[in-house]
Scaffold this motif. Structure first.
Motif, PDB file in Angstrom:
ATOM      1  N   TRP A 195      -9.688  -3.127   1.514  1.00  0.00           N
ATOM      2  CA  TRP A 195      -8.245  -2.931   1.397  1.00  0.00           C
ATOM      3  C   TRP A 195      -7.742  -3.404   0.033  1.00  0.00           C
ATOM      4  O   TRP A 195      -6.994  -2.701  -0.649  1.00  0.00           O
ATOM      5  N   LEU A 196      -8.181  -4.585  -0.383  1.00  0.00           N
ATOM      6  CA  LEU A 196      -7.744  -5.123  -1.670  1.00  0.00           C
ATOM      7  C   LEU A 196      -8.242  -4.252  -2.823  1.00  0.00           C
ATOM      8  O   LEU A 196      -7.545  -4.083  -3.842  1.00  0.00           O
ATOM      9  N   LYS A 197      -9.418  -3.686  -2.680  1.00  0.00           N
ATOM     10  CA  LYS A 197      -9.927  -2.776  -3.706  1.00  0.00           C
ATOM     11  C   LYS A 197      -9.042  -1.539  -3.800  1.00  0.00           C
ATOM     12  O   LYS A 197      -8.741  -1.056  -4.903  1.00  0.00           O
ATOM     13  N   ARG A 198      -8.604  -1.027  -2.632  1.00  0.00           N
ATOM     14  CA  ARG A 198      -7.698   0.124  -2.646  1.00  0.00           C
ATOM     15  C   ARG A 198      -6.391  -0.247  -3.337  1.00  0.00           C
ATOM     16  O   ARG A 198      -5.871   0.521  -4.169  1.00  0.00           O
ATOM     17  N   LEU A 199      -5.835  -1.400  -2.999  1.00  0.00           N
ATOM     18  CA  LEU A 199      -4.564  -1.811  -3.590  1.00  0.00           C
ATOM     19  C   LEU A 199      -4.692  -1.998  -5.100  1.00  0.00           C
ATOM     20  O   LEU A 199      -3.798  -1.611  -5.865  1.00  0.00           O
ATOM     21  N   GLU A 200      -5.794  -2.574  -5.522  1.00  0.00           N
ATOM     22  CA  GLU A 200      -6.018  -2.740  -6.967  1.00  0.00           C
ATOM     23  C   GLU A 200      -6.077  -1.376  -7.648  1.00  0.00           C
ATOM     24  O   GLU A 200      -5.509  -1.177  -8.730  1.00  0.00           O
ATOM     25  N   GLY A 201      -6.755  -0.440  -7.010  1.00  0.00           N
ATOM     26  CA  GLY A 201      -6.851   0.903  -7.570  1.00  0.00           C
ATOM     27  C   GLY A 201      -5.511   1.612  -7.645  1.00  0.00           C
ATOM     28  O   GLY A 201      -5.327   2.508  -8.471  1.00  0.00           O
ATOM     29  N   GLN A 202      -4.577   1.220  -6.781  1.00  0.00           N
ATOM     30  CA  GLN A 202      -3.241   1.812  -6.796  1.00  0.00           C
ATOM     31  C   GLN A 202      -2.281   1.045  -7.712  1.00  0.00           C
ATOM     32  O   GLN A 202      -1.095   1.354  -7.757  1.00  0.00           O
ATOM     33  N   GLU A 227       0.827  -1.208   0.000  1.00  0.00           N
ATOM     34  CA  GLU A 227       0.000   0.000   0.000  1.00  0.00           C
ATOM     35  C   GLU A 227       0.857   1.252   0.000  1.00  0.00           C
ATOM     36  O   GLU A 227       0.603   2.204  -0.753  1.00  0.00           O
ATOM     37  N   VAL A 228       1.881   1.270   0.850  1.00  0.00           N
ATOM     38  CA  VAL A 228       2.742   2.454   0.940  1.00  0.00           C
ATOM     39  C   VAL A 228       3.494   2.684  -0.366  1.00  0.00           C
ATOM     40  O   VAL A 228       3.537   3.805  -0.893  1.00  0.00           O
ATOM     41  N   ILE A 229       4.076   1.621  -0.920  1.00  0.00           N
ATOM     42  CA  ILE A 229       4.894   1.765  -2.136  1.00  0.00           C
ATOM     43  C   ILE A 229       4.032   2.160  -3.327  1.00  0.00           C
ATOM     44  O   ILE A 229       4.367   3.078  -4.080  1.00  0.00           O
ATOM     45  N   SER A 230       2.915   1.472  -3.514  1.00  0.00           N
ATOM     46  CA  SER A 230       2.045   1.784  -4.652  1.00  0.00           C
ATOM     47  C   SER A 230       1.389   3.143  -4.486  1.00  0.00           C
ATOM     48  O   SER A 230       1.117   3.835  -5.475  1.00  0.00           O
ATOM     49  N   GLY A 231       1.147   3.539  -3.231  1.00  0.00           N
ATOM     50  CA  GLY A 231       0.558   4.847  -2.988  1.00  0.00           C
ATOM     51  C   GLY A 231       1.463   5.982  -3.411  1.00  0.00           C
ATOM     52  O   GLY A 231       0.994   7.108  -3.660  1.00  0.00           O
ATOM     53  N   TYR A 270       4.558   3.795  -7.435  1.00  0.00           N
ATOM     54  CA  TYR A 270       5.418   2.742  -7.967  1.00  0.00           C
ATOM     55  C   TYR A 270       4.631   1.446  -8.161  1.00  0.00           C
ATOM     56  O   TYR A 270       3.835   1.068  -7.297  1.00  0.00           O
ATOM     57  N   PRO A 271       4.850   0.746  -9.272  1.00  0.00           N
ATOM     58  CA  PRO A 271       4.175  -0.544  -9.465  1.00  0.00           C
ATOM     59  C   PRO A 271       4.763  -1.605  -8.531  1.00  0.00           C
ATOM     60  O   PRO A 271       5.975  -1.668  -8.341  1.00  0.00           O
ATOM     61  N   VAL A 272       3.899  -2.416  -7.965  1.00  0.00           N
ATOM     62  CA  VAL A 272       4.308  -3.461  -7.011  1.00  0.00           C
ATOM     63  C   VAL A 272       3.599  -4.757  -7.368  1.00  0.00           C
ATOM     64  O   VAL A 272       2.402  -4.750  -7.693  1.00  0.00           O
ATOM     65  N   THR A 273       4.330  -5.869  -7.265  1.00  0.00           N
ATOM     66  CA  THR A 273       3.721  -7.187  -7.404  1.00  0.00           C
ATOM     67  C   THR A 273       3.828  -7.921  -6.074  1.00  0.00           C
ATOM     68  O   THR A 273       4.921  -7.980  -5.482  1.00  0.00           O
TER      69      THR A 273
END
Length: 400
Positions: free
Chosen positions: A116-123, A19-23, A26-29
């Motif tokens: 939370w997962l919806k937020r991460l997907e959006g990021q 969450e922090v990195i993608s926010g 930056y792309p994260v896997t």
């Protein structure tokens, strides 16, 4: 140049790092070995999802014992109030229970995880489930997948692989030898917040296995506290036992441990002796215990289990036994049954950003670090805070 950033482990620590990195754009896997992420998070939610604890931060920090010095800066940046704010930002309103524990109003983990997962997907976070880390191949990370093994390289990595408790949910500590081969010091995992074996008599087990023991006080090297626990077929478990488990585990490793119970914490030994002696001389032991001490059922059974028959006519000695009943413990229950663990990646090999000194560009978070804490919201709170700290460590490395 774009950097390839990966997180291995889809529990709370790994998801928070992502969450922090993608926010920050930056792309994260995220790679997760199980079919879905957050499995232990969901399991914790079955009992109400204790997110954190609302006590003053000084008391909160003290619950982390020997790891406090290293964890306090991490927890200060994402303290118990910040956890509540974060959850409420995901639509999960929280409340403080009578014990100070903090729960979502919904008393479930699944709505919070979905949001939370919806937020991460959006990021822009990419989830790769059924990708189980299987060690190194040179500088590459090998994953076992349904299609067979694959190798991946990345510029920056966050490891959030959990400890060794509840391996069926994904945390099996298989990673320990792979990191040790890279020079990373890992302290042996031990059970925390665990039950203990007791050599019960067959009669006691058959009659009382599964029975709760309520309104008692327990004493160990950790001090004295009140609460309740449960008799199991193998020993004792439950919140009051877990509160003393670290001290009892350490004592067993030194040779022996005793859980000392006060079965009537609201009465003094002197008062109890008078109440016992006041009963008719011909009263049976069961009636004397029930009418004089207010003990029957499992509490009376514990007295019978751990006091010799010749003591029961000595009311002074019996009163002392009821107030200081010694339950000899044999061993902790297996680590796979423990709620959490002690041990993990040693702090001496981790910098202030949670990066491994022997593996530049690799950060660690969550239960795989060497810390332990009691139940009550501290475990999840520290996993979230350390994941967040590792995420910001990644951002610092990217900017550096």
């Amino acid at each position: 140049m774009d950097k390839t950033i990966a997180v291995i482990g889809g529990g709370p620590a790994g998801l928070m790092a992502a969450e922090v990195i993608s926010g920050a754009g930056y792309p994260v896997t995220v790679y997760e070995g199980m079919p879905t992420v957050g499995r232990k998070f969901l399991m914790a939610g079955k009992s109400g999802l204790n997110l954190t604890h609302a006590e003053p931060v000084g008391d909160f920090f003290s619950r982390f014992g020997a790891a406090r010095e290293r964890l306090e800066p991490v927890l200060s940046d994402f303290d118990n109030q910040a956890v509540r704010d974060w959850a409420e930002g995901l639509g999960a309103e929280t409340f403080v229970g009578s014990s100070g524990r903090v729960f979502p109003v919904a008393m479930k983990a699944s709505p919070l995880l979905r949001s939370w997962l919806k937020r991460l997907e959006g990021q822009g976070v990419t989830m790769r489930t059924r990708h189980r880390w299987a060690g190194f191949d040179g500088d590459a990370f090998v994953f076992e997948t349904p299609e067979g093994p694959i190798s991946k390289t990345c510029d920056i990595l966050v490891l959030a692989l959990g400890g060794a408790s509840w391996p069926k949910l994904g945390s099996d500590a298989a990673w320990v030898p792979w990191l040790e081969e890279k020079g990373v010091a890992v302290k042996r995992f031990r059970p925390a917040n665990c039950g203990f074996d007791v050599d019960w008599s067959e009669h006691f087990v058959e009659r009382f296995a599964g029975a709760p023991v309520k309104a008692v006080a327990a004493t160990s090297d950790a001090g004295t506290s009140q609460g309740e626990f449960v008799i199991s077929r193998t020993g004792v478990e439950g919140s009051l036992v877990y509160a003393h488990s670290a001290a009892l585990r350490d004592a067993l490793e030194q040779g022996a441990a005793q859980l000392v119970l006060d079965l009537v914490p609201d009465r003094t030994a002197e008062r109890l002796e008078r109440d016992l002696a006041r009963q008719p001389s011909k009263a049976s032991f069961a009636n004397r215990m029930r009418k004089g001490a207010g003990l029957d059922g499992v509490k009376a059974g514990l007295v019978r289990e751990f006091t010799p028959e010749n003591l029961r006519g000595d009311y002074s000695a019996l009163a002392r036994a009821i107030k200081t009943l010694v339950v000899p413990l044999v061993r902790p229950r297996p680590i796979a049954e423990a709620i959490s663990v002690a041990g993990g990646v040693g702090w001496s090999g981790v910098d202030q950003h949670l990066m491994l000194e022997h593996m530049p560009g690799v950060f660690v978070a969550g239960e795989m670090l060497d810390w332990e804490a009691p139940t009550g919201g501290y475990l999840l709170s520290a996993c979230l805070a350390s994941g967040r700290a590792a995420g910001y460590g990644v951002l610092a490395a990217l900017k550096g």
